[in-house]
Design a protein around this motif. Structure first.
Motif, short mmCIF file in Angstrom:
data_model
loop_
_atom_site.label_atom_id
_atom_site.label_comp_id
_atom_site.label_asym_id
_atom_site.label_seq_id
_atom_site.Cartn_x
_atom_site.Cartn_y
_atom_site.Cartn_z
N ARG A 454 0.85 -1.20 0.00
CA ARG A 454 0.00 0.00 0.00
C ARG A 454 0.88 1.25 0.00
NH1 ARG A 454 -5.15 1.27 4.05
NH2 ARG A 454 -5.74 3.25 3.05
N ILE A 455 0.48 2.25 -0.76
CA ILE A 455 1.28 3.46 -0.87
C ILE A 455 1.08 4.38 0.33
CG2 ILE A 455 1.64 5.58 -2.21
CD1 ILE A 455 2.81 3.17 -3.56
N ASN A 456 -0.17 4.61 0.73
CA ASN A 456 -0.43 5.61 1.77
C ASN A 456 -1.67 5.24 2.56
OD1 ASN A 456 -0.17 8.21 3.14
ND2 ASN A 456 -1.97 8.83 1.98
N VAL A 457 -1.59 5.44 3.87
CA VAL A 457 -2.75 5.36 4.76
C VAL A 457 -3.04 6.79 5.20
CG1 VAL A 457 -3.74 4.39 6.86
CG2 VAL A 457 -2.06 3.07 5.54
N SER A 459 -3.94 10.27 6.90
CA SER A 459 -3.94 10.75 8.29
C SER A 459 -3.02 9.95 9.20
CB SER A 459 -5.37 10.76 8.86
OG SER A 459 -6.21 11.58 8.09
N THR A 460 -2.01 9.29 8.60
CA THR A 460 -1.01 8.58 9.42
C THR A 460 0.38 9.01 8.99
OG1 THR A 460 -0.78 6.67 7.93
CG2 THR A 460 -2.52 6.56 9.59
N LEU A 461 1.33 8.90 9.91
CA LEU A 461 2.72 9.19 9.62
C LEU A 461 3.55 7.94 9.85
CD1 LEU A 461 3.30 12.68 11.29
CD2 LEU A 461 3.32 12.16 8.85
N GLY A 462 4.53 7.74 8.97
CA GLY A 462 5.42 6.59 9.13
C GLY A 462 4.97 5.42 8.28
N GLY A 463 5.88 4.89 7.49
CA GLY A 463 5.59 3.72 6.68
C GLY A 463 4.93 4.00 5.35
N ASN A 464 4.54 5.24 5.10
CA ASN A 464 3.89 5.59 3.84
C ASN A 464 4.93 5.93 2.77
OD1 ASN A 464 1.24 5.31 4.87
ND2 ASN A 464 1.39 7.33 5.81
N TRP A 465 4.49 5.89 1.50
CA TRP A 465 5.28 6.34 0.36
C TRP A 465 6.58 5.54 0.21
CZ3 TRP A 465 1.50 9.25 -1.21
CH2 TRP A 465 0.78 10.02 -0.30
N SER A 466 6.63 4.33 0.71
CA SER A 466 7.91 3.61 0.77
C SER A 466 7.93 2.30 -0.01
CB SER A 466 8.29 3.34 2.23
OG SER A 466 7.31 2.55 2.88
N TRP A 467 6.81 1.86 -0.60
CA TRP A 467 6.82 0.59 -1.33
C TRP A 467 7.62 0.72 -2.61
CZ3 TRP A 467 4.44 -0.36 -6.23
CH2 TRP A 467 4.58 -1.69 -6.68
N ARG A 468 8.40 -0.36 -2.91
CA ARG A 468 9.11 -0.45 -4.18
C ARG A 468 8.83 -1.80 -4.82
NH1 ARG A 468 15.22 0.91 -4.19
NH2 ARG A 468 14.73 1.39 -6.38
N MET A 469 8.67 -1.80 -6.12
CA MET A 469 8.45 -3.02 -6.87
C MET A 469 9.75 -3.82 -6.95
SD MET A 469 6.80 -3.35 -10.69
CE MET A 469 8.12 -2.46 -11.53
N ARG A 470 9.62 -5.14 -6.89
CA ARG A 470 10.79 -6.01 -6.98
C ARG A 470 11.37 -6.00 -8.40
NH1 ARG A 470 11.77 -9.52 -2.89
NH2 ARG A 470 10.15 -9.74 -1.29
#
Length: 502
Positions: A454-457, A459-470
């Motif tokens: 998942r790209i973004n949740v 209203s939350t901070l941390g762990g977002n915008w961090s996915w990368r395709m293999r």
């Protein structure tokens, strides 16, 4: 009317070296995959600098590009960086997640090494680039020099004489010429590399859909250099900020904190800031999605500094006057209206008056019991269909982590899910078969990934915008499946009349 499709894939999510996706080899391979699978569109998230929470929707500038996306291997080829320097850089160890701390420090160190070599033999186009973009580039470079001078703190925490452009900032930049050149250099590298990548896409029949956040960040070059564009007090602090009202998801609403434009002042000068923003965006992209389009009809304004967004109220925006002015200055524009959220008849009327296609989200269509505006039998041709956006769960994640038994039964029945067919594939088929002129698949749903991708949740901070395709995810088998989907539902580019988004 031609039917077409594309893929939503953030640049930062591409694979490859460098700690984060960028404009290099993997980006060109992705473009080639789009072309070979008959996809007409590559939809992006904003390419601007990232600030608070690493979000591309909270940028230090409405115009400046994200230096993290610069292709470092290209700098090696140009002799501005040595292979050993790149190989020794610490940019994060997980190829499937972005470590923004490692990327921030590691890439800055590498680009600092590039700077004296770049300065020793600057490219011929540098001066022309600086002149063409002076209106935003000069204040951005000044803003960033001052921000770094004061420990990256937000500008309202700087010494008072630096909180607005003026002699103090100019003197600081004169004394920090290398730092000023660094920010000019990174913007030059960003834009020249991006234009090369976009040219590669266009030559292969792939058109790029960019993304414009409706608001700018409070800690931005625009708010610092031109506070008169916003609702501010005599100190330059915002008096009104953006958010959302309380709803079924939150009793207090969402407090975004972005400054609200002074729409009356903008009207008086013919909305020139918005005209220039759209003009420059359409030099960068082929089409533009405007985020939070409903905010142009009315917005939820929250008094600055209150504890809860529930203290806000609805206020009217420029409505059609802005878009009429844009049309006068720039002509008919290829814009997609992100018409999600709390929609009123007035918002829908504004969207229809502009003629811009809106968005349909299939994942919103299933409540387990009732008919829905988001089910494909309600779609119109002048729409862009998605299974989900960057703010949604992946289709597989929704199936596993959120949907009730009733919702899943409704979805499987409605989509005629075949035995053994992943629900994500059935949902992709659902938007492909719709009457929407354009459908956009997310890369995660094509790969049938769960919510780890998942790209973004919101209203939350941390762990977002961090996915990368293999690496290696773009297989021949995936290409063939996408080709079959595209051809079965007659979304092959070049067949028939030009698409609505031409």
């Amino acid at each position: 009317m031609e039917r077409a499709s594309g893929i939503l894939m953030p640049v930062f999510s591409l694979p490859g070296p460098g700690g984060i996706g960028g404009f290099g080899r993997a980006a060109r391979e992705f473009v080639d995959f789009l072309a070979q699978s008959d996809q007409r569109y590559w939809q992006l998230l904003p390419l601007t600098t990232t600030g608070y929470g690493d979000s591309p929707y909270q940028s230090f500038s409405a115009h400046a590009g994200n230096p993290n996306l610069i292709d470092l291997e290209d700098l090696v080829c140009r002799g501005w960086l040595e292979e050993g320097e790149l190989a020794a850089a610490e940019l994060g160890d997980d190829p499937c997640r972005i470590d923004y701390g490692a990327v921030f420090h590691g890439r800055r160190a590498l680009l600092e090494r590039v700077l004296p070599r770049f300065a020793a033999r600057p490219p011929e186009g540098l001066d022309g680039f600086a002149r063409r973009n002076e209106s935003w580039l000069a204040p951005y470079c000044q803003f960033m020099v001052a921000k770094e001078e004061f420990g990256l703190r937000p500008f309202w925490e700087w010494p008072e004489e630096f909180r607005r452009p003026g002699s103090a900032v100019r003197a600081l930049c004169d004394g920090r010429r290398e730092r000023h050149l660094y920010h000019q250099m990174t913007q030059y590298l960003f834009f020249t590399q991006w234009q090369g990548l976009k040219r590669h896409a266009n030559e292969r029949g792939v058109r790029v859909i960019g993304d414009i956040p409706i608001y700018v960040s409070r800690d931005s070059a625009e708010m610092w250099s031109a506070p008169e564009l916003f609702m501010t007090d005599e100190t330059g602090a915002p008096t009104l900020v953006a958010g959302t009202p309380p709803d079924q998801f939150s009793a207090t609403g969402q407090y975004w904190g972005n400054p609200i434009y002074d729409w009356e002042r903008m009207r008086e000068d013919g909305y020139s800031w918005w005209v220039e923003r759209l003009r420059s965006s359409l030099e960068l992209y082929d089409l533009v999605r405007i985020d939070h389009f409903r905010g142009f009809e009315s917005y939820w304004g929250v008094p600055f500094g209150v504890a809860s967004s529930a203290a806000g109220s609805w206020r009217r925006d420029p409505r059609m006057a802005l878009f009429e002015r844009v049309r006068q200055e720039l002509g008919e524009l290829p814009i997609i209206a992100e018409d999600l959220g709390f929609l009123t008849p007035e918002v829908l009327a504004l969207r229809d008056a502009t003629g811009y296609p809106g968005m349909k989200i299939l994942q919103f269509g299933f409540d387990g019991r009732n008919d829905s505006y988001y089910l494909p039998h309600h779609y119109a041709s002048n729409t862009v269909a998605y299974v989900g956006t960057h703010d949604n769960m992946t289709a597989r994640g929704w199936e596993r982590d959120a949907a009730s038994a009733e919702q899943l039964a409704q979805a499987r029945r409605y989509l005629h899910q075949a035995p053994g067919e992943p629900l994500s594939a059935a949902m992709n088929r659902g938007i492909a078969a719709s009457v929407s002129d354009t459908c956009i698949y997310s890369m995660q749903d094509l790969l049938d990934l769960d919510n780890e991708a998942r790209i973004n949740v919101p209203s939350t901070l941390g762990g977002n915008w961090s996915w990368r395709m293999r690496e290696g995810a773009l297989t021949r088998e995936l290409e063939e499946r996408l080709l079959e989907l595209t051809r079965t539902y007659c979304r092959v580019p070049g067949a028939g009349d030009p698409p609505l988004l031409q």
